[in-house]
Design a protein around this motif. Structure first.
Motif, PDB file in Angstrom:
ATOM      1  N   MET A 389     -38.511  11.804  11.537  1.00 28.09           N
ATOM      2  CA  MET A 389     -37.380  10.985  10.573  1.00 28.09           C
ATOM      3  C   MET A 389     -37.504  11.603   9.143  1.00 28.09           C
ATOM      4  O   MET A 389     -36.599  11.633   8.492  1.00 28.09           O
ATOM      5  N   LYS A 390     -38.713  12.240   8.857  1.00 34.80           N
ATOM      6  CA  LYS A 390     -38.757  12.674   7.495  1.00 34.80           C
ATOM      7  C   LYS A 390     -37.810  13.765   7.372  1.00 34.80           C
ATOM      8  O   LYS A 390     -37.287  14.024   6.285  1.00 34.80           O
ATOM      9  N   ARG A 391     -37.858  14.648   8.453  1.00 37.67           N
ATOM     10  CA  ARG A 391     -37.063  15.723   8.264  1.00 37.67           C
ATOM     11  C   ARG A 391     -35.612  15.600   8.463  1.00 37.67           C
ATOM     12  O   ARG A 391     -34.786  16.315   7.823  1.00 37.67           O
ATOM     13  N   ASP A 392     -35.129  14.748   9.431  1.00 34.97           N
ATOM     14  CA  ASP A 392     -33.833  14.536   9.581  1.00 34.97           C
ATOM     15  C   ASP A 392     -33.424  13.095  10.196  1.00 34.97           C
ATOM     16  O   ASP A 392     -33.837  12.670  11.416  1.00 34.97           O
ATOM     17  N   LYS A 393     -33.038  12.192   9.370  1.00 32.18           N
ATOM     18  CA  LYS A 393     -32.921  10.994   9.403  1.00 32.18           C
ATOM     19  C   LYS A 393     -32.092  10.661  10.627  1.00 32.18           C
ATOM     20  O   LYS A 393     -31.954   9.560  11.408  1.00 32.18           O
ATOM     21  N   PHE A 394     -31.010  11.452  10.894  1.00 36.87           N
ATOM     22  CA  PHE A 394     -29.985  11.366  11.966  1.00 36.87           C
ATOM     23  C   PHE A 394     -30.416  11.907  13.336  1.00 36.87           C
ATOM     24  O   PHE A 394     -29.299  12.091  13.989  1.00 36.87           O
ATOM     25  N   CYS A 395     -31.481  12.382  13.365  1.00 38.21           N
ATOM     26  CA  CYS A 395     -31.763  13.401  14.681  1.00 38.21           C
ATOM     27  C   CYS A 395     -31.410  12.646  15.912  1.00 38.21           C
ATOM     28  O   CYS A 395     -31.092  12.960  16.860  1.00 38.21           O
ATOM     29  N   TRP A 396     -32.029  11.237  15.902  1.00 40.03           N
ATOM     30  CA  TRP A 396     -31.950  10.543  17.141  1.00 40.03           C
ATOM     31  C   TRP A 396     -30.419  10.216  17.573  1.00 40.03           C
ATOM     32  O   TRP A 396     -30.274   9.979  18.769  1.00 40.03           O
ATOM     33  N   PHE A 397     -29.592  10.647  16.583  1.00 41.52           N
ATOM     34  CA  PHE A 397     -28.109  10.200  17.114  1.00 41.52           C
ATOM     35  C   PHE A 397     -27.537  11.290  17.725  1.00 41.52           C
ATOM     36  O   PHE A 397     -26.381  11.286  18.617  1.00 41.52           O
ATOM     37  N   LYS A 398     -27.821  12.650  17.565  1.00 43.73           N
ATOM     38  CA  LYS A 398     -27.303  13.758  17.916  1.00 43.73           C
ATOM     39  C   LYS A 398     -27.584  14.012  19.411  1.00 43.73           C
ATOM     40  O   LYS A 398     -28.652  14.198  19.912  1.00 43.73           O
ATOM     41  N   THR A 743     -44.863  11.366  16.649  1.00 44.10           N
ATOM     42  CA  THR A 743     -43.955  12.213  16.020  1.00 44.10           C
ATOM     43  C   THR A 743     -42.459  11.981  16.518  1.00 44.10           C
ATOM     44  O   THR A 743     -41.488  11.961  15.790  1.00 44.10           O
ATOM     45  N   TYR A 744     -42.448  11.952  17.812  1.00 42.84           N
ATOM     46  CA  TYR A 744     -41.177  11.859  18.673  1.00 42.84           C
ATOM     47  C   TYR A 744     -40.751  10.373  19.072  1.00 42.84           C
ATOM     48  O   TYR A 744     -39.485  10.157  19.214  1.00 42.84           O
ATOM     49  N   ALA A 745     -41.785   9.555  19.089  1.00 38.42           N
ATOM     50  CA  ALA A 745     -41.273   8.009  19.661  1.00 38.42           C
ATOM     51  C   ALA A 745     -41.552   6.810  18.555  1.00 38.42           C
ATOM     52  O   ALA A 745     -41.528   5.961  18.727  1.00 38.42           O
ATOM     53  N   GLY A 746     -42.320   7.278  17.447  1.00 46.71           N
ATOM     54  CA  GLY A 746     -42.621   6.336  16.415  1.00 46.71           C
ATOM     55  C   GLY A 746     -41.414   5.734  15.921  1.00 46.71           C
ATOM     56  O   GLY A 746     -41.370   4.409  15.619  1.00 46.71           O
ATOM     57  N   TYR A 747     -40.195   6.447  15.446  1.00 44.98           N
ATOM     58  CA  TYR A 747     -39.003   5.888  15.338  1.00 44.98           C
ATOM     59  C   TYR A 747     -38.173   5.600  16.513  1.00 44.98           C
ATOM     60  O   TYR A 747     -37.678   6.495  17.095  1.00 44.98           O
ATOM     61  N   PHE A 748     -38.414   4.604  17.092  1.00 48.83           N
ATOM     62  CA  PHE A 748     -37.809   4.187  18.490  1.00 48.83           C
ATOM     63  C   PHE A 748     -36.415   4.412  18.765  1.00 48.83           C
ATOM     64  O   PHE A 748     -36.192   4.761  20.070  1.00 48.83           O
ATOM     65  N   PRO A 749     -35.548   4.475  18.128  1.00 46.85           N
ATOM     66  CA  PRO A 749     -34.215   4.714  18.457  1.00 46.85           C
ATOM     67  C   PRO A 749     -34.075   6.242  18.920  1.00 46.85           C
ATOM     68  O   PRO A 749     -33.116   6.620  19.814  1.00 46.85           O
ATOM     69  N   ASN A 750     -34.980   7.076  18.678  1.00 49.25           N
ATOM     70  CA  ASN A 750     -35.060   8.394  19.223  1.00 49.25           C
ATOM     71  C   ASN A 750     -35.574   8.565  20.480  1.00 49.25           C
ATOM     72  O   ASN A 750     -35.155   9.452  21.292  1.00 49.25           O
ATOM     73  N   ARG A 751     -36.655   7.551  20.843  1.00 47.86           N
ATOM     74  CA  ARG A 751     -37.151   7.412  22.276  1.00 47.86           C
ATOM     75  C   ARG A 751     -37.353   5.918  22.458  1.00 47.86           C
ATOM     76  O   ARG A 751     -38.652   5.249  22.337  1.00 47.86           O
ATOM     77  N   PRO A 752     -36.429   5.074  22.518  1.00 46.28           N
ATOM     78  CA  PRO A 752     -36.730   3.793  22.995  1.00 46.28           C
ATOM     79  C   PRO A 752     -37.630   3.456  24.233  1.00 46.28           C
ATOM     80  O   PRO A 752     -37.304   4.289  25.138  1.00 46.28           O
TER      81      PRO A 752
END
Length: 884
Positions: A389-398, A743-752
């Motif tokens: 999320m630090k690098r790309d706030k919208f990565c989870w959406f793509k 790194t990959y799942a701490g922001y859960f919309p990226n990996r609920p």
């Protein structure tokens, strides 16, 4: 091979490849581990200048030799071998009398007249000076007669009132050089255990070559460590035996916490280290959870203590956070109302009620909880923003990032090449409905713009799949009975684009016949229209929840061959940290009501799914990286290609880095094995090595003991393959799926981790469908974890991803026993150099703009297989670590 008895102590996570055997019984569940050597060990060795390459000195026949033993003893908590009260005073008196640590030298020869063991030569060790603040130097003097023969072992008796940790013994004054006896073990007070401990010198013997004076000691030690399968294991025991997973549930506490036993025909599973606690009064097949989860004493290292400390503190934090969040956030068990509310966990301070009892967490996890108190003394919570999320706030959406992370994210083990068409389920259609998939050729060809026919795409290796259909569908009905969650079987198809990226094409979700309704299934595809776009986003959320659950329960919970080894075999050991982490996982992660059950889609059926996957999918012979890639169609054999494999997807970061590491591990193991087994026929005749491998198959994996795919163990080549596989699974495999979790799942919309409500198109009511049309974002947020689940998972993933400051990494430091042998020293140095080269190769690859799956704007570089790491949540580093 007879080796010194060496057990892990202060820093087991920073492990390296030590393939020496442990004294673990011959009918024992076996496994290997990489032993670590602390910096203090190195200082001690340099200080006392132990012998060079020769392990056992031959004594002169015409004079007595004055021999000095120098011991390295670890301080106990609270000071030198101390505890509070009476024991401290008694220890001080014994120090003054000099009757503290008794040593007895043992000859490798039997008495030629009586054919019995020669009388030992004994002496008491006296405390001398402190060493490196953590260790204490002891000395003992001996006079060795000319006819004693070579020294092959040392008996040790602890005369203190408390246990002590003996790191090593150095014997000086022998004609052929000093002898270094590596111990690395806790020794009980003789008041608690009358048996003397035996430690063997560093000279290696295969069983048939063991000197006559050591054979009986060897056999007796194995019997002690083997145990008899009876009684409850005590805190100081060194016993290794087996049991099924019968301590995950807690039926005596609540019927809601009852869980079936894992292990047996109904629910196959590998065995664990036996504890022997009393049986449950409610369910006699289950073991009570009272008291600590047993670990053999020498595996309760400082690192395991630290992990346990983290786990217990995390539990305390969560326990404190639950009521605090309930008070601070409206409807903590409900979902987030806006995406900005999710981001506020990382951007804003959440005022909590005082956490007075849990104040320790403030200093324990400072990076996780960035702000911990306000000027007015109130506790606040703010999580550290994950690197993605630090690098790309919208990565989870793509969609592109969805495909990229399938190859270079947290779970690179599930993607497979489509090798059969049409796609069909192998489940019983009478129970689960029609097996045919709705992923038709016409649908797929439409998604790729008619550029290629499906059969041509399959032939050209362009079509890939994440297939969680058959592994999840049998549990859908059960999981849907749990309030606040749902489940589907799922399939996700990807197309390999000309630039090497995976483009998601379609998602199929399936519900079996349930509640009198017929099977329901539907395919969702990317769409430009708003309704299709939101349905696609919801379908992705379900698939990512499936991938998260599969990752934790299958990819991460590797059923590894664990727990047996003999001190006398050439290669080996036990996984000290794996037993420790296994116990901690049963205690607070996979237990009934634990983090996995409360915050992941499978709920209380999580471990049953793990058992199902183990039964249907796990094969030891396919756990080696090359074999795994071939099985999944991600590579095929090509003698002209690097590593002998041609990757199906050239830019596959996990596979590209992993194959270099695999080759380095295998070469190191090959050098080691060929050195100790130069005669190929000796491997098949080594009874302890054969017993070890038999036990892995027939006891450790008792539910799969009849499988025909188990490799045979007859040659050095067989042994190299087996060892390299175990080492890979326990180090690199684990690193690839563990240390990137935050790194990959701490922001859960990226990996609920959970999908709480069904798709709006599954038997929708008019009200539900209209609500979706009016506010699709709210439906997506309701599908994601609740506020409480999200908070729990974020904290748990941080702890699981954390690199301890005390970790040592694979191939980082050479051990004393290896350093004594010029051939092994050279092989290890070559291994270490190759790992350093891999560091540079990974850096170069991550900087290469042509490798789009690891380089680009906002992309997190792929570093999970970099051999070394700094402390903290770094998303890289390959310590020897464990399956949970």
């Amino acid at each position: 091979m007879l080796k010194p008895q060496f057990y892990q102590q202060s820093n087991p996570t920073r492990t390296l490849l030590r393939l020496t055997k442990q004294l673990i019984p011959g009918n024992h569940h076996a496994s290997f581990h990489f032993k670590s050597r602390s910096k203090a060990q190195k200082h001690f060795k340099d200080s006392f200048k132990p012998r060079s390459s020769k392990a056992i000195a031959s004594l002169s026949q015409d004079t007595k030799f004055k021999v000095k033993a120098i011991l390295k003893v670890k301080r106990n908590v609270g000071g030198l071998l101390t505890s509070l009260g009476i024991d401290q005073g008694l220890n001080d008196i014994q120090d003054l009398l000099g009757k503290t640590i008794l040593l007895q030298l043992i000859s490798v020869e039997l008495d030629p007249k009586s054919d019995l063991q020669k009388p030992t030569i004994e002496g008491y060790a006296r405390r001398r000076v402190s060493q490196a603040n953590e260790y204490v130097k002891y000395e003992a003097d001996f006079e060795v007669p000319p006819d004693f023969g070579e020294v092959g072992a040392v008996f040790v008796e602890n005369g203190y009132q408390t246990e002590l940790f003996l790191q090593e013994i150095v014997l000086n004054g022998l004609p052929q050089g000093n002898i270094n006896v590596t111990c690395g073990s806790w020794i009980h007070s003789k008041d608690k255990d009358k048996r003397k401990r035996v430690f063997f010198t560093n000279k290696a013997y295969i069983p048939s070559q063991t000197p006559s004076g050591l054979r009986r000691l060897r056999e007796e030690e194995l019997i002690i460590l083997r145990g008899n399968g009876l009684g409850e294991r005590q805190a100081g025991d060194r016993i290794y035996d087996y049991d099924v997973y019968n301590d995950i549930g807690d039926p005596d506490k609540s019927s809601e916490l009852a869980r079936p036993v894992l292990g047996g025909k109904k629910l196959p599973y590998p065995r664990r280290c036996r504890t022997g606690r009393p049986r449950s009064e409610i369910d006699p097949s289950s073991e009570t959870r009272k008291g600590d989860f047993y670990l053999p004493r020498d595996e309760i290292s400082e690192e395991v203590k630290q992990i346990k400390f983290y786990a217990n503190t995390l539990a305390s934090v969560i326990q404190a956070l639950v009521p605090s969040i309930r008070n601070a956030i409206t409807n903590a068990h409900h979902g987030f109302e806006y995406f900005t509310s999710i981001e506020s966990l990382f951007d804003e301070e959440l005022e909590l009620s005082p956490l007075s009892k849990e104040g320790l967490w403030k200093t324990l996890l400072p990076q996780l909880f960035k702000a911990i108190s306000m000027d007015n003394g109130e506790d606040v919570l703010r999580f550290e923003m994950p690197e993605t999320m630090k690098r790309d706030k919208f990565c989870w959406f793509k969609d592109g990032e969805f495909g990229r992370q399938t190859l270079a994210g947290l779970n690179p083990y599930s993607i497979k090449l489509v090798m059969e068409w049409p796609i069909k389920s192998k489940l019983d259609p009478e129970i689960y409905g029609p097996p045919e998939s709705l992923l038709t050729a016409e649908l797929i060809e439409a998604q790729i713009g008619g550029l290629i026919k499906v059969h041509d795409a399959i032939k050209q290796r362009k079509l890939f799949i994440l297939d969680y259909h058959d592994v999840l569908l049998p549990f859908v009905s059960k999981v849907r009975e749990i309030e606040g969650t749902t489940l589907y079987g799922s399939r996700t198809l990807f197309f390999l684009t000309p630039d090497g990226a995976l483009r998601p094409l379609a998602i199929e979700l399936t519900r079996p016949p349930i509640d009198g309704k017929t099977q329901w299934k539907q395919v969702f595809t990317p769409s430009e229209h708003s309704t299709g776009l939101w349905l696609w986003m919801l379908a992705k959320a379900h698939v990512l929840a499936h991938d998260s659950g599969y990752h934790q329960l299958v990819s991460h919970c590797q059923p590894a061959a664990q727990r047996y080894a003999s001190d006398f075999s050439t290669l080996t050991s036990s996984f000290p940290k794996h037993n420790g982490e296994n116990a901690l996982a049963r205690e607070s992660l996979i237990n009934a009501g634990g983090t996995i059950e409360s915050s992941f889609s499978p709920g209380k059926y999580a471990m049953e799914i793990c058992s199902f996957a183990y039964d249907k999918l796990w094969r030891f012979d396919l756990e080696a990286l090359p074999n795994d890639l071939i099985r999944r169609g991600m590579a095929f054999e090509d003698p002209t290609a690097p590593h002998g494999l041609k990757l199906t997807i050239e830019d596959y970061p996990f596979a590209n880095d992993g194959l270099i590491l695999w080759d380095a591990i295998k070469q190191w193991v090959s050098d080691y094995v060929h050195h100790y087994y130069p005669d190929p026929g000796v491997v098949g005749c080594d009874e302890e090595l054969q017993a070890w491998w038999t036990e892995i198959r027939t006891v450790g994996h008792a539910d799969k003991k009849e499988e025909p795919w188990w490799p045979e163990l007859k040659t050095p080549h067989n042994l190299i393959d087996i060892l390299a596989t175990i080492i890979w699974v326990a180090s690199a495999h684990h690193a690839a799926v563990n240390f990137g979790q935050y790194t990959y799942a701490g922001y859960f919309p990226n990996r609920p981790t959970i999908a709480r409500i069904k798709m709006p198109t599954e038997d929708p009511s008019d009200e539900d469908w209209n609500r979706f049309l009016e506010k699709p974002e709210a439906v997506l947020l309701e599908t994601y974890p609740s506020k409480l689940q999200a908070t729990t998972v974020i904290a748990a993933l941080y702890v699981l991803s954390y690199h301890s400051p005390s970790e040592e990494y694979i191939g980082e430091h050479i051990e004393a026993a290896w350093a004594d042998d010029p051939t092994i020293r050279t092989a290890f140095e070559k291994f270490n150099r190759r790992l350093k080269e891999l560091e540079e190769i990974i850096n170069e690859r991550n900087a290469n703009p042509e490798l789009k799956n690891r380089n680009g704007a906002g992309i997190v570089p792929y570093e999970l297989l970099k051999p070394f790491s700094k402390p903290g949540v770094t998303g890289k580093g390959v310590p020897y670590s464990i399956s949970n």
